[in-house]
Write a protein that holds these residues in place. Structure first.
Motif, PDB file in Angstrom:
ATOM      1  N   SER A  80       0.822  -1.214   0.000  1.00 17.53           N
ATOM      2  CA  SER A  80       0.000   0.000   0.000  1.00 17.53           C
ATOM      3  C   SER A  80       0.855   1.263   0.000  1.00 17.53           C
ATOM      4  N   VAL A  81       2.016   1.223   0.650  1.00 15.66           N
ATOM      5  CA  VAL A  81       2.905   2.386   0.663  1.00 15.66           C
ATOM      6  C   VAL A  81       3.483   2.619  -0.725  1.00 15.66           C
ATOM      7  N   PHE A  82       3.854   1.535  -1.420  1.00 18.47           N
ATOM      8  CA  PHE A  82       4.347   1.675  -2.795  1.00 18.47           C
ATOM      9  C   PHE A  82       3.253   2.252  -3.692  1.00 18.47           C
ATOM     10  N   VAL A  83       2.043   1.723  -3.568  1.00 18.70           N
ATOM     11  CA  VAL A  83       0.935   2.234  -4.370  1.00 18.70           C
ATOM     12  C   VAL A  83       0.683   3.706  -4.046  1.00 18.70           C
ATOM     13  N   ALA A  84       0.730   4.071  -2.774  1.00 19.14           N
ATOM     14  CA  ALA A  84       0.494   5.455  -2.365  1.00 19.14           C
ATOM     15  C   ALA A  84       1.563   6.388  -2.914  1.00 19.14           C
ATOM     16  N   HIS A 301      -4.488   4.064  11.527  1.00 19.30           N
ATOM     17  CA  HIS A 301      -3.073   3.747  11.280  1.00 19.30           C
ATOM     18  C   HIS A 301      -2.825   3.599   9.778  1.00 19.30           C
ATOM     19  N   ILE A 302      -3.674   2.827   9.097  1.00 19.00           N
ATOM     20  CA  ILE A 302      -3.510   2.607   7.662  1.00 19.00           C
ATOM     21  C   ILE A 302      -3.760   3.903   6.898  1.00 19.00           C
ATOM     22  N   ALA A 303      -4.798   4.648   7.291  1.00 21.69           N
ATOM     23  CA  ALA A 303      -5.101   5.914   6.619  1.00 21.69           C
ATOM     24  C   ALA A 303      -3.933   6.892   6.729  1.00 21.69           C
ATOM     25  N   THR A 304      -3.340   6.973   7.913  1.00 24.34           N
ATOM     26  CA  THR A 304      -2.190   7.859   8.103  1.00 24.34           C
ATOM     27  C   THR A 304      -1.030   7.433   7.215  1.00 24.34           C
ATOM     28  N   SER A 305      -0.782   6.137   7.140  1.00 27.48           N
ATOM     29  CA  SER A 305       0.296   5.621   6.306  1.00 27.48           C
ATOM     30  C   SER A 305       0.064   5.978   4.839  1.00 27.48           C
ATOM     31  N   ILE A 306      -1.181   5.854   4.379  1.00 26.85           N
ATOM     32  CA  ILE A 306      -1.518   6.178   2.994  1.00 26.85           C
ATOM     33  C   ILE A 306      -1.306   7.663   2.711  1.00 26.85           C
ATOM     34  N   LEU A 307      -1.843   8.527   3.574  1.00 23.40           N
ATOM     35  CA  LEU A 307      -1.754   9.964   3.342  1.00 23.40           C
ATOM     36  C   LEU A 307      -0.317  10.464   3.419  1.00 23.40           C
ATOM     37  N   VAL A 308       0.450   9.927   4.342  1.00 22.08           N
ATOM     38  CA  VAL A 308       1.875  10.302   4.414  1.00 22.08           C
ATOM     39  C   VAL A 308       2.610   9.792   3.180  1.00 22.08           C
ATOM     40  N   GLY A 309       2.316   8.545   2.765  1.00 24.34           N
ATOM     41  CA  GLY A 309       2.966   7.996   1.580  1.00 24.34           C
ATOM     42  C   GLY A 309       2.679   8.821   0.345  1.00 24.34           C
ATOM     43  N   ALA A 393       2.514   6.821  10.326  1.00 22.91           N
ATOM     44  CA  ALA A 393       3.154   7.924   9.602  1.00 22.91           C
ATOM     45  C   ALA A 393       4.600   7.581   9.241  1.00 22.91           C
ATOM     46  N   LEU A 394       5.336   7.034  10.189  1.00 25.89           N
ATOM     47  CA  LEU A 394       6.735   6.682   9.935  1.00 25.89           C
ATOM     48  C   LEU A 394       6.851   5.607   8.859  1.00 25.89           C
ATOM     49  N   LYS A 395       5.980   4.605   8.914  1.00 23.45           N
ATOM     50  CA  LYS A 395       6.021   3.534   7.923  1.00 23.45           C
ATOM     51  C   LYS A 395       5.603   4.035   6.546  1.00 23.45           C
ATOM     52  N   GLY A 396       4.662   4.979   6.507  1.00 25.82           N
ATOM     53  CA  GLY A 396       4.228   5.522   5.227  1.00 25.82           C
ATOM     54  C   GLY A 396       5.330   6.252   4.487  1.00 25.82           C
ATOM     55  N   ALA A 397       6.283   6.795   5.232  1.00 24.84           N
ATOM     56  CA  ALA A 397       7.419   7.481   4.613  1.00 24.84           C
ATOM     57  C   ALA A 397       8.560   6.528   4.281  1.00 24.84           C
ATOM     58  N   GLY A 398       8.615   5.379   4.954  1.00 18.44           N
ATOM     59  CA  GLY A 398       9.689   4.419   4.717  1.00 18.44           C
ATOM     60  C   GLY A 398      10.621   4.235   5.896  1.00 18.44           C
ATOM     61  N   ASP A 399      10.269   4.790   7.053  1.00 14.79           N
ATOM     62  CA  ASP A 399      11.131   4.697   8.240  1.00 14.79           C
ATOM     63  C   ASP A 399      10.857   3.389   8.997  1.00 14.79           C
ATOM     64  N   THR A 400      10.875   2.279   8.262  1.00 10.38           N
ATOM     65  CA  THR A 400      10.452   0.998   8.833  1.00 10.38           C
ATOM     66  C   THR A 400      11.503   0.384   9.757  1.00 10.38           C
ATOM     67  N   ARG A 401      12.770   0.657   9.507  1.00 10.16           N
ATOM     68  CA  ARG A 401      13.814   0.073  10.362  1.00 10.16           C
ATOM     69  C   ARG A 401      13.721   0.619  11.781  1.00 10.16           C
ATOM     70  N   PHE A 402      13.481   1.907  11.906  1.00  8.82           N
ATOM     71  CA  PHE A 402      13.365   2.492  13.238  1.00  8.82           C
ATOM     72  C   PHE A 402      12.179   1.900  13.980  1.00  8.82           C
TER      73      PHE A 402
END
Length: 510
Positions: A80-84, A301-309, A393-402
């Motif tokens: 979903s982050v890639f699609v966003a 959580h998912i909505a935030t990830s989408i909008l940030v992405g 929000a962090l995951k939507g931007a790609g900050d998944t390691r943190f």
């Protein structure tokens, strides 16, 4: 002064990242999660009324199953982050390829999950639960494991719509699964009509059917000619090494994070269960009630990830920051409202779970413990809202390691080790584990909140840089409720003009 207040109110609701947009994207996702909540809630009520043993067995087995599903779902849902981000960058022709990499990932995931069903005897033999409960746990776990692939596949297919902000389709499909699951659950547990009385096995079969329906419906909706023209949804079926590599790069930490978080919760349930059957039954009831609060906030959580992405993909991270702040306020409002209800009137809620073959006096020990546990839930639910929104929000931007390392260290140091010491070494009662659970939520909320406010996520991206504008001219933006398609963002190729780097490059520079 009145006009100024009106203008501020209007401004807070309108535009990218406003309450209006967050709700437009988030409400269908919240409703989707509510459909899952209804399925789990009714399942637990049916099993509670069936017998105390079945409700005592259902949550440990259900959580153990979802523990393994969570890893693969955490990876797959990152599509979903890639699609966003492709949508935000105006590169719609890459959406189909991103979705297909998630589908290819589902195939080995299903094989692994089905195979894990054979390990039920080992997993629940360690639990220390009563033999009769262990037998029920094993049966339920095996059925859920065999059908677990549907849950992963459905979550990946949903990304085609959720990543573009078209969340109403996700809501309708998930509600269709709920409408099948709830009556089937009742009929298979109690043996109504042509169905035999299967008890906890019937609950497992109904759950598998309820997750299979969305997968079938998504396939019928997605693989149509219209979507091929816009998103190459049919022709991009081949493995794409670049996207697949990036999905593993950023999705695997998300899967590990989800797995570790679920492991901490699973460990919590197993440890409390060793205190006694009444403690386990009370905990299972309270955790079932907790899903009423938790799962709808997963929608935020998912909505935030989408909008940030989408905002990061378009090079406009401030819009994502605004959406995150508004989502956090909405999440805390929802959680706080439920918390007031649980503290003010816990007994009527708890009596929904009273088994039919138990008297008031027999159920009283479970009820007394449940009242205390609900107070803990009311307190840490507010923190859960912040954890879900900020981590999204962090995951939507790609900050998944943190996010992954924060969950890993907190699970071990704040949850697992203190739980073991308090219960197994010091022999403390059921209130100690719930106190530890509250501290765990507080630590996560604090760390994710600080990370978000520092803003390192603003210059991250997960998609590759667009080196050509070819093939993107004239492609319409996402027409969903999000309003974050190309029509509301910079046009095709905008992503390459933004002063951003990929999250991979960001990590290497650090």
């Amino acid at each position: 002064m009145f006009e100024t207040a009106q203008q501020r109110m209007r401004h807070s609701w309108t535009g990218p990242g406003g309450y209006g947009q967050v709700l437009a994207v988030g409400i269908p996702l919240v409703m989707s999660m509510i459909s899952h909540t209804v399925m789990q809630f009714t399942d637990r009520i049916f099993l509670s009324n069936y017998s105390l043993e079945t409700i005592a067995a259902a949550l440990p087995a259900g959580i153990a199953s979802f523990l393994f599903i969570s890893f693969f779902m955490g990876v797959g849902e990152y599509v979903s982050v890639f699609v966003a981000q492709y949508t935000g960058a105006g590169r719609h022709e890459r959406v189909g390829a991103a979705l297909w990499q998630g589908i290819w990932f589902c195939l080995p995931a299903w094989v692994v999950l089905a195979s894990l069903g054979l390990a039920g005897g080992i997993i629940f033999g360690w639990s220390g639960h009563a033999p009769a409960i262990v037998e029920l746990e094993i049966s339920y776990f095996r059925i859920l494991s065999l059908g677990a692939g549907f849950a992963v596949l459905g979550s990946v297919l949903a990304c085609f719509y959720s990543g573009r902000g078209m969340t109403k389709a996700v809501m309708l499909v998930n509600m269709a699964g709920m409408l099948v699951n709830v009556p089937l659950d009742y009929m298979l547990i109690y043996g109504v009509g042509p169905f035999p009385e299967l008890g906890i096995k019937g609950a497992g079969l109904a759950t598998v059917c309820g997750t299979a329906i969305p997968s079938v419906l998504f396939c019928l909706l997605i693989f149509r000619k219209e979507n091929e023209r816009l998103y190459k949804i049919r022709s991009a079926w081949r493995p794409d090494r670049e996207i697949l590599r990036r999905l593993m790069r950023f999705g695997l930490p998300g899967g590990v994070q989800f797995f570790l978080d679920m492991f901490a919760i699973s460990f919590f349930v197993f440890v409390v269960g060793r205190l006694g059957t009444a403690e386990l039954a009370a905990t299972n009831i309270i955790m079932s009630l907790d899903t009423v609060a938790f799962l709808p906030c997963v929608g935020l959580h998912i909505a935030t990830s989408i909008l940030v992405g989408q905002s990061v993909g378009a090079g406009l991270p401030e819009q994502g920051a605004r959406a995150t702040r508004n989502a956090a306020r909405l999440g805390m409002l929802y959680m706080g409202s439920l918390g007031v209800l649980w503290v003010a009137a816990p007994e009527p809620v708890l009596h929904l779970f009273q088994p039919m073959d138990m008297t008031e006096a027999q159920f009283l020990p479970v009820e007394r413990m449940g009242v205390v546990m609900l107070r803990f839930v009311a307190a840490y639910s507010l923190l859960d809202a912040l954890v879900l929104v900020y981590s999204g929000a962090l995951k939507g931007a790609g900050d998944t390691r943190f996010v992954m390392w924060t969950i890993a260290l907190s699970s071990l140091l704040v949850m697992v080790l203190p739980l073991y010491v308090s219960v197994e070494v010091l022999g403390m009662g059921y209130q100690a584990p719930w106190t530890i659970f509250f501290v765990y939520a507080a630590v996560l909320a604090l760390v994710f909140g600080i990370r978000f406010r520092r803003g390192r996520w603003r210059d991250m991206r997960v998609i590759e840089e667009d080196r050509t504008d070819a093939g993107t001219e004239g492609v319409p933006g996402a027409e969903g409720a999000a309003g974050l398609g190309a029509g509301a963002m910079p046009g095709p190729g905008a992503g390459k003009l933004a002063p951003t780097v990929t999250a991979e490059e960001h990590d290497s520079r650090r």
